[in-house]
Design a protein around this motif. Sequence first.
Motif, PDB file in Angstrom:
ATOM      1  N   GLU A 153      29.902  -3.015 -10.958  1.00 38.25           N
ATOM      2  CA  GLU A 153      31.014  -3.225 -11.847  1.00 38.25           C
ATOM      3  C   GLU A 153      32.199  -4.113 -11.201  1.00 38.25           C
ATOM      4  N   LEU A 154      32.542  -3.876 -10.022  1.00 41.46           N
ATOM      5  CA  LEU A 154      33.452  -4.880  -9.226  1.00 41.46           C
ATOM      6  C   LEU A 154      33.027  -6.206  -8.860  1.00 41.46           C
ATOM      7  N   LEU A 155      31.518  -6.434  -9.009  1.00 43.48           N
ATOM      8  CA  LEU A 155      30.984  -7.683  -8.754  1.00 43.48           C
ATOM      9  C   LEU A 155      30.701  -8.477 -10.245  1.00 43.48           C
ATOM     10  N   ALA A 156      31.139  -7.643 -11.295  1.00 46.81           N
ATOM     11  CA  ALA A 156      31.124  -8.414 -12.638  1.00 46.81           C
ATOM     12  C   ALA A 156      29.776  -8.849 -12.941  1.00 46.81           C
ATOM     13  N   PRO A 157      28.716  -8.089 -12.907  1.00 39.89           N
ATOM     14  CA  PRO A 157      27.085  -8.453 -13.147  1.00 39.89           C
ATOM     15  C   PRO A 157      26.938  -9.474 -14.513  1.00 39.89           C
ATOM     16  N   GLY A 158      26.266 -10.044 -14.622  1.00 39.12           N
ATOM     17  CA  GLY A 158      26.113 -10.821 -15.869  1.00 39.12           C
ATOM     18  C   GLY A 158      24.600 -11.708 -15.933  1.00 39.12           C
ATOM     19  N   LEU A 159      24.515 -12.287 -17.037  1.00 37.13           N
ATOM     20  CA  LEU A 159      23.382 -13.063 -17.324  1.00 37.13           C
ATOM     21  C   LEU A 159      23.778 -14.643 -17.518  1.00 37.13           C
ATOM     22  N   GLY A 160      23.047 -15.570 -16.842  1.00 41.92           N
ATOM     23  CA  GLY A 160      23.296 -17.022 -17.353  1.00 41.92           C
ATOM     24  C   GLY A 160      22.708 -17.361 -18.463  1.00 41.92           C
ATOM     25  N   SER A 161      22.644 -18.592 -18.625  1.00 42.82           N
ATOM     26  CA  SER A 161      21.876 -19.049 -20.094  1.00 42.82           C
ATOM     27  C   SER A 161      20.368 -18.812 -19.934  1.00 42.82           C
ATOM     28  N   VAL A 162      19.968 -18.654 -21.207  1.00 39.19           N
ATOM     29  CA  VAL A 162      18.630 -18.117 -21.657  1.00 39.19           C
ATOM     30  C   VAL A 162      18.055 -19.190 -22.498  1.00 39.19           C
ATOM     31  N   ARG A 163      16.821 -19.638 -21.994  1.00 42.71           N
ATOM     32  CA  ARG A 163      16.063 -20.611 -22.837  1.00 42.71           C
ATOM     33  C   ARG A 163      14.608 -20.046 -23.254  1.00 42.71           C
ATOM     34  N   LEU A 164      14.319 -20.473 -24.516  1.00 38.22           N
ATOM     35  CA  LEU A 164      12.811 -20.078 -25.002  1.00 38.22           C
ATOM     36  C   LEU A 164      12.618 -21.338 -25.696  1.00 38.22           C
ATOM     37  N   GLY A 165      11.242 -22.014 -25.312  1.00 40.74           N
ATOM     38  CA  GLY A 165      10.739 -22.880 -25.777  1.00 40.74           C
ATOM     39  C   GLY A 165       9.345 -23.488 -25.292  1.00 40.74           C
ATOM     40  N   ASN A 166       9.261 -24.708 -25.603  1.00 43.14           N
ATOM     41  CA  ASN A 166       7.888 -25.123 -24.944  1.00 43.14           C
ATOM     42  C   ASN A 166       8.015 -25.371 -23.557  1.00 43.14           C
ATOM     43  N   VAL A 167       6.967 -25.249 -22.765  1.00 42.20           N
ATOM     44  CA  VAL A 167       6.926 -25.265 -21.442  1.00 42.20           C
ATOM     45  C   VAL A 167       7.323 -26.223 -20.707  1.00 42.20           C
ATOM     46  N   ALA A 168       7.141 -27.662 -21.142  1.00 44.28           N
ATOM     47  CA  ALA A 168       7.744 -28.688 -20.592  1.00 44.28           C
ATOM     48  C   ALA A 168       9.320 -28.740 -20.592  1.00 44.28           C
ATOM     49  N   GLU A 169       9.832 -28.564 -21.799  1.00 43.32           N
ATOM     50  CA  GLU A 169      11.294 -28.530 -21.947  1.00 43.32           C
ATOM     51  C   GLU A 169      11.775 -27.246 -21.072  1.00 43.32           C
ATOM     52  N   VAL A 170      11.500 -26.367 -21.064  1.00 42.37           N
ATOM     53  CA  VAL A 170      12.031 -25.080 -20.405  1.00 42.37           C
ATOM     54  C   VAL A 170      11.957 -25.321 -18.815  1.00 42.37           C
ATOM     55  N   ALA A 171      10.561 -25.986 -18.236  1.00 41.51           N
ATOM     56  CA  ALA A 171      10.441 -26.196 -16.886  1.00 41.51           C
ATOM     57  C   ALA A 171      11.497 -27.350 -16.390  1.00 41.51           C
ATOM     58  N   ALA A 172      11.860 -28.420 -17.276  1.00 39.99           N
ATOM     59  CA  ALA A 172      12.536 -29.379 -16.867  1.00 39.99           C
ATOM     60  C   ALA A 172      14.075 -29.073 -16.721  1.00 39.99           C
ATOM     61  N   GLU A 173      14.493 -28.075 -17.891  1.00 37.07           N
ATOM     62  CA  GLU A 173      15.823 -27.457 -17.650  1.00 37.07           C
ATOM     63  C   GLU A 173      15.996 -26.493 -16.267  1.00 37.07           C
ATOM     64  N   GLN A 174      15.107 -25.755 -16.186  1.00 42.54           N
ATOM     65  CA  GLN A 174      15.035 -24.884 -15.044  1.00 42.54           C
ATOM     66  C   GLN A 174      15.037 -25.736 -13.734  1.00 42.54           C
ATOM     67  N   GLU A 175      14.222 -26.715 -13.569  1.00 44.25           N
ATOM     68  CA  GLU A 175      14.341 -27.505 -12.570  1.00 44.25           C
ATOM     69  C   GLU A 175      15.676 -28.078 -12.043  1.00 44.25           C
ATOM     70  N   GLN A 176      16.223 -28.699 -13.318  1.00 45.04           N
ATOM     71  CA  GLN A 176      17.693 -29.104 -13.078  1.00 45.04           C
ATOM     72  C   GLN A 176      18.757 -28.068 -12.617  1.00 45.04           C
ATOM     73  N   SER A 177      18.488 -26.848 -13.334  1.00 44.93           N
ATOM     74  CA  SER A 177      19.401 -25.651 -13.142  1.00 44.93           C
ATOM     75  C   SER A 177      19.075 -25.222 -11.491  1.00 44.93           C
ATOM     76  N   GLN A 178      18.152 -25.345 -11.045  1.00 46.96           N
ATOM     77  CA  GLN A 178      17.540 -25.013  -9.620  1.00 46.96           C
ATOM     78  C   GLN A 178      18.439 -26.018  -8.542  1.00 46.96           C
ATOM     79  N   TRP A 179      18.245 -27.364  -8.970  1.00 51.21           N
ATOM     80  CA  TRP A 179      19.081 -28.160  -8.160  1.00 51.21           C
ATOM     81  C   TRP A 179      20.427 -27.944  -8.292  1.00 51.21           C
ATOM     82  N   ARG A 180      21.318 -27.768  -9.527  1.00 51.09           N
ATOM     83  CA  ARG A 180      22.601 -27.459  -9.490  1.00 51.09           C
ATOM     84  C   ARG A 180      23.009 -26.239  -8.825  1.00 51.09           C
ATOM     85  N   ARG A 181      22.051 -25.289  -8.954  1.00 49.84           N
ATOM     86  CA  ARG A 181      22.833 -24.087  -8.546  1.00 49.84           C
ATOM     87  C   ARG A 181      22.334 -23.613  -6.818  1.00 49.84           C
TER      88      ARG A 181
END
Length: 94
Positions: free
Chosen positions: A63-91
Amino acid sequence: MALGVDGMSMTGEVFINDDLLLHDASLVGPLSRNLNVPRWWLLPVLALREGVNTVRVRVLGLELLAPGLGSVRLGNVAEVAAEQEQSQWRRRTV
């Protein structure tokens, strides 16, 4: 279909309908530390149903570390993969 999660702070599980998609290494102390690691999965065709499908995400953390969930995506493989690649790069790369 694919499912992407920008990150879960601490650890967790992901289900599609009643099927387990992800189970982090440790859900009890000491917790896995997959802090904000972007992840994505191809959804198994056999796990999908006609009509309504349900995605459940269970996030566990101190609780002290405030657990949580980031953005969730559901869709076609190409779109989700591209968004996740960008998220990986940013984070993780920057």
